[in-house]
Design a protein around this motif. Structure first.
Motif, mmCIF file in Angstrom:
data_model
loop_
_atom_site.group_PDB
_atom_site.id
_atom_site.type_symbol
_atom_site.label_atom_id
_atom_site.label_comp_id
_atom_site.label_asym_id
_atom_site.label_seq_id
_atom_site.Cartn_x
_atom_site.Cartn_y
_atom_site.Cartn_z
ATOM 1 N N ARG A 262 0.767 -1.168 0.070
ATOM 2 C CA ARG A 262 -0.066 -0.052 0.004
ATOM 3 C C ARG A 262 0.861 1.334 0.002
ATOM 4 N NH1 ARG A 262 -4.454 1.026 4.339
ATOM 5 N NH2 ARG A 262 -5.330 -1.019 3.848
ATOM 6 N N PRO A 263 0.449 2.163 -0.856
ATOM 7 C CA PRO A 263 1.445 3.474 -0.806
ATOM 8 C C PRO A 263 0.944 4.296 0.380
ATOM 9 C CG PRO A 263 -0.636 3.686 -2.247
ATOM 10 C CD PRO A 263 -0.661 2.268 -1.713
ATOM 11 N N ALA A 264 2.043 5.241 0.524
ATOM 12 C CA ALA A 264 1.866 6.251 1.962
ATOM 13 C C ALA A 264 0.662 6.959 1.660
ATOM 14 C CB ALA A 264 3.013 6.982 1.799
ATOM 15 N N PRO A 265 0.173 7.372 2.638
ATOM 16 C CA PRO A 265 -1.274 8.400 2.561
ATOM 17 C C PRO A 265 -0.925 9.522 1.721
ATOM 18 C CG PRO A 265 -0.724 7.663 4.834
ATOM 19 C CD PRO A 265 0.322 7.264 4.054
ATOM 20 N N GLY A 266 -2.030 10.032 0.851
ATOM 21 C CA GLY A 266 -1.601 11.252 0.035
ATOM 22 C C GLY A 266 -2.482 10.655 -1.289
ATOM 23 N N PRO A 267 -1.928 11.558 -2.243
ATOM 24 C CA PRO A 267 -2.268 11.302 -3.607
ATOM 25 C C PRO A 267 -2.061 9.707 -4.386
ATOM 26 C CG PRO A 267 -1.183 13.398 -3.719
ATOM 27 C CD PRO A 267 -1.131 12.649 -2.309
ATOM 28 N N ALA A 268 -2.966 9.006 -4.686
ATOM 29 C CA ALA A 268 -2.978 7.917 -5.115
ATOM 30 C C ALA A 268 -3.895 7.428 -6.214
ATOM 31 C CB ALA A 268 -3.237 6.849 -3.856
ATOM 32 N N VAL A 269 -3.870 6.217 -6.894
ATOM 33 C CA VAL A 269 -4.859 5.746 -7.847
ATOM 34 C C VAL A 269 -5.268 4.348 -7.268
ATOM 35 C CG1 VAL A 269 -3.085 4.886 -9.309
ATOM 36 C CG2 VAL A 269 -5.257 5.197 -10.161
ATOM 37 N N ALA A 270 -6.573 4.160 -7.411
ATOM 38 C CA ALA A 270 -7.140 3.042 -6.904
ATOM 39 C C ALA A 270 -7.523 2.101 -8.258
ATOM 40 C CB ALA A 270 -8.287 2.983 -6.198
ATOM 41 N N MET A 271 -7.131 0.945 -8.398
ATOM 42 C CA MET A 271 -7.363 0.059 -9.540
ATOM 43 C C MET A 271 -8.099 -1.123 -9.318
ATOM 44 S SD MET A 271 -3.921 0.995 -11.813
ATOM 45 C CE MET A 271 -4.724 0.711 -13.382
ATOM 46 N N ILE A 272 -9.198 -1.381 -10.124
ATOM 47 C CA ILE A 272 -9.944 -2.593 -9.805
ATOM 48 C C ILE A 272 -10.241 -3.356 -11.209
ATOM 49 C CG2 ILE A 272 -12.173 -3.372 -9.019
ATOM 50 C CD1 ILE A 272 -12.593 -0.629 -7.727
ATOM 51 N N ARG A 273 -10.150 -4.664 -11.047
ATOM 52 C CA ARG A 273 -10.321 -5.519 -12.085
ATOM 53 C C ARG A 273 -11.681 -5.744 -12.441
ATOM 54 N NH1 ARG A 273 -5.891 -8.579 -13.814
ATOM 55 N NH2 ARG A 273 -4.326 -8.847 -12.243
ATOM 56 N N PRO A 337 -13.194 -4.890 -0.226
ATOM 57 C CA PRO A 337 -11.922 -3.788 0.184
ATOM 58 C C PRO A 337 -10.557 -4.260 -0.240
ATOM 59 C CG PRO A 337 -13.406 -3.704 1.714
ATOM 60 C CD PRO A 337 -13.859 -4.964 1.010
ATOM 61 N N ASP A 338 -10.485 -5.773 -0.126
ATOM 62 C CA ASP A 338 -9.057 -5.992 -0.283
ATOM 63 C C ASP A 338 -8.936 -6.493 -2.076
ATOM 64 O OD1 ASP A 338 -10.823 -8.451 -0.639
ATOM 65 O OD2 ASP A 338 -9.649 -9.661 0.714
ATOM 66 N N ARG A 339 -9.871 -6.255 -2.673
ATOM 67 C CA ARG A 339 -9.675 -6.362 -4.077
ATOM 68 C C ARG A 339 -9.442 -4.976 -4.834
ATOM 69 N NH1 ARG A 339 -7.452 -10.420 -4.698
ATOM 70 N NH2 ARG A 339 -7.967 -10.280 -6.695
ATOM 71 N N VAL A 340 -9.210 -3.818 -4.101
ATOM 72 C CA VAL A 340 -8.847 -2.590 -4.716
ATOM 73 C C VAL A 340 -7.488 -2.547 -4.585
ATOM 74 C CG1 VAL A 340 -9.116 -0.126 -4.154
ATOM 75 C CG2 VAL A 340 -11.186 -1.616 -3.797
ATOM 76 N N ARG A 341 -6.636 -2.264 -5.558
ATOM 77 C CA ARG A 341 -5.255 -2.078 -5.611
ATOM 78 C C ARG A 341 -5.131 -0.590 -5.675
ATOM 79 N NH1 ARG A 341 -1.703 -6.440 -5.194
ATOM 80 N NH2 ARG A 341 0.129 -5.511 -5.256
ATOM 81 N N LEU A 342 -3.878 -0.335 -4.871
ATOM 82 C CA LEU A 342 -3.682 1.025 -4.548
ATOM 83 C C LEU A 342 -2.081 1.393 -5.143
ATOM 84 C CD1 LEU A 342 -5.157 1.200 -1.133
ATOM 85 C CD2 LEU A 342 -5.793 2.476 -3.248
#
Length: 364
Positions: A262-273, A337-342
């Motif tokens: 998981r990336p550090a808190p802040g700007p991120a992108v969530a990706m989902i199949r 929740p555990d299928r959301v890739r960050l």
């Protein structure tokens, strides 16, 4: 094989940037990426069809990047078969042996074995124009392996075939590799092909390596948002990560899993199949994040339906369902929740969705 800091420039354009790779004997490596990523440039450098700007290529401890193609001990299978139209199948396969001065009795025996390997003995006296596309590509593969090369290069050999033939020949290539243990480097833009064939993947973008790993590692733990988008994470949502919550403005998701990935808190992108974003009419209690969706397109794909819809804020989302929905129908997409890739927010966009296919080969 050892590839060390391999670089190729065309004027001010860098087509391949510092490729580093060790390929043990007998390994099947796939170079994977979209058009223009540098994979065919890399293959042409290995084959001797291009000279590197900098870097070295060694095979069995011997430097070969300064040798002409015919002295490298490498065979190549081309996308367009490259068979001699005036030669029979047997003569096409024998061509490389004849150029190497192989005695006629040995040549005939090796050609016979190669024909048996690709199941074309009955077509030995036919000409390429009398064969199907799949048969022509099997001739090209037999011509490559009959000379017993130290390395086989394959440049998108299945891209000119229809879906059924691609699947059949993909299985044959894998079986042939397992039988002969030939060191192979295979170029493709099709992630389904790469995942099913290769022992290891090298994902390229704009001439630079993004990730090297086994098919399972790349598929299950992509190194960045670009790799994720290329191996099937079609839904990409920019936002901000705070603790276990991802805020995309009109859409808020609970996230979990992946531990140190998981990336550090802040700007991120969530990706989902798409296969992890399931469209239902009535979600079960506690089934996961619930996203309201207005259905735009519903495609029947045999084992289910691929659905595109408009989510909160007009965000286009791609999901799956085991039942049909009508365009304009209101439904709920559910993702655990555990299928959301960050990932940390990328500086550039992820690949366009039409380049990414799910493992079953159907468009998502």
């Amino acid at each position: 094989m050892r590839i060390d800091a391999l670089r190729r420039e065309f004027g001010s354009f860098t087509a391949l940037e510092g490729l580093e790779l060790d390929v043990p004997a007998g390994e099947f490596v796939a170079l994977l990426g979209p058009s223009g990523c540098g994979k065919s440039t890399a293959l042409n450098l290995l084959a001797g069809l291009l000279d590197p700007t900098t870097g070295t290529i060694s095979l069995d401890g011997r430097r070969i990047d300064r040798l002409p193609p015919e002295q490298r001990g490498i065979a190549m299978v081309f996308q367009n078969y490259a068979l001699f139209p005036h030669l029979t199948v047997a003569d096409n396969i024998a061509f490389g042996l004849r150029m190497r001065g192989c005695p006629k009795p040995e040549r005939a025996e090796r050609v016979r074995r190669a024909l048996d390997l690709v199941r074309l003995r009955a077509q030995a006296d036919r000409y390429p124009r009398q064969l199907s596309g799949g048969q022509q590509q099997r001739v090209a593969i037999a011509r490559a392996v009959v000379v017993e090369p130290r390395l086989v290069l394959m440049d998108e050999p299945l891209s000119n075939l229809d879906a059924s033939l691609r699947l059949d020949l993909r299985t044959e290539i894998r079986a042939l590799h397992q039988q002969l243990s030939l060191t192979t480097i295979y170029v493709t833009h099709d992630q389904t092909e790469a995942l099913s064939l290769a022992d290891r993947l090298v994902v390229l973008r704009d001439g630079a390596v993004q990730q090297v790993g086994t098919p399972a590692e790349v598929y299950e733990r992509p190194a960045n948002a670009f790799v994720a988008g290329f191996v099937g994470y079609r839904n990409s949502l920019p936002g901000t990560l705070t603790g276990g919550v991802f805020d995309a403005g009109d859409l808020v998701l609970r996230v979990g899993g992946y531990g140190t990935d998981r990336p550090a808190p802040g700007p991120a992108v969530a990706m989902i199949r798409p296969e992890d974003l399931l469209l239902v009419r009535e979600p079960a209690a506690g089934s996961g994040n619930e996203v309201p969706l207005d259905v735009r397109v519903c495609e029947y794909q045999g084992r289910g339906f691929a659905i595109e819809g408009s989510g909160p804020g007009g965000q286009l989302l791609h999901c799956r369902s085991d039942r049909s929905f009508r365009p304009g129908e209101r439904a709920v997409a559910v993702v655990a929740p555990d299928r959301v890739r960050l990932f940390a927010r990328p500086q550039t966009e992820t690949p366009t969705p039409d380049r990414a296919l799910p493992v079953d080969g159907q468009p998502s």
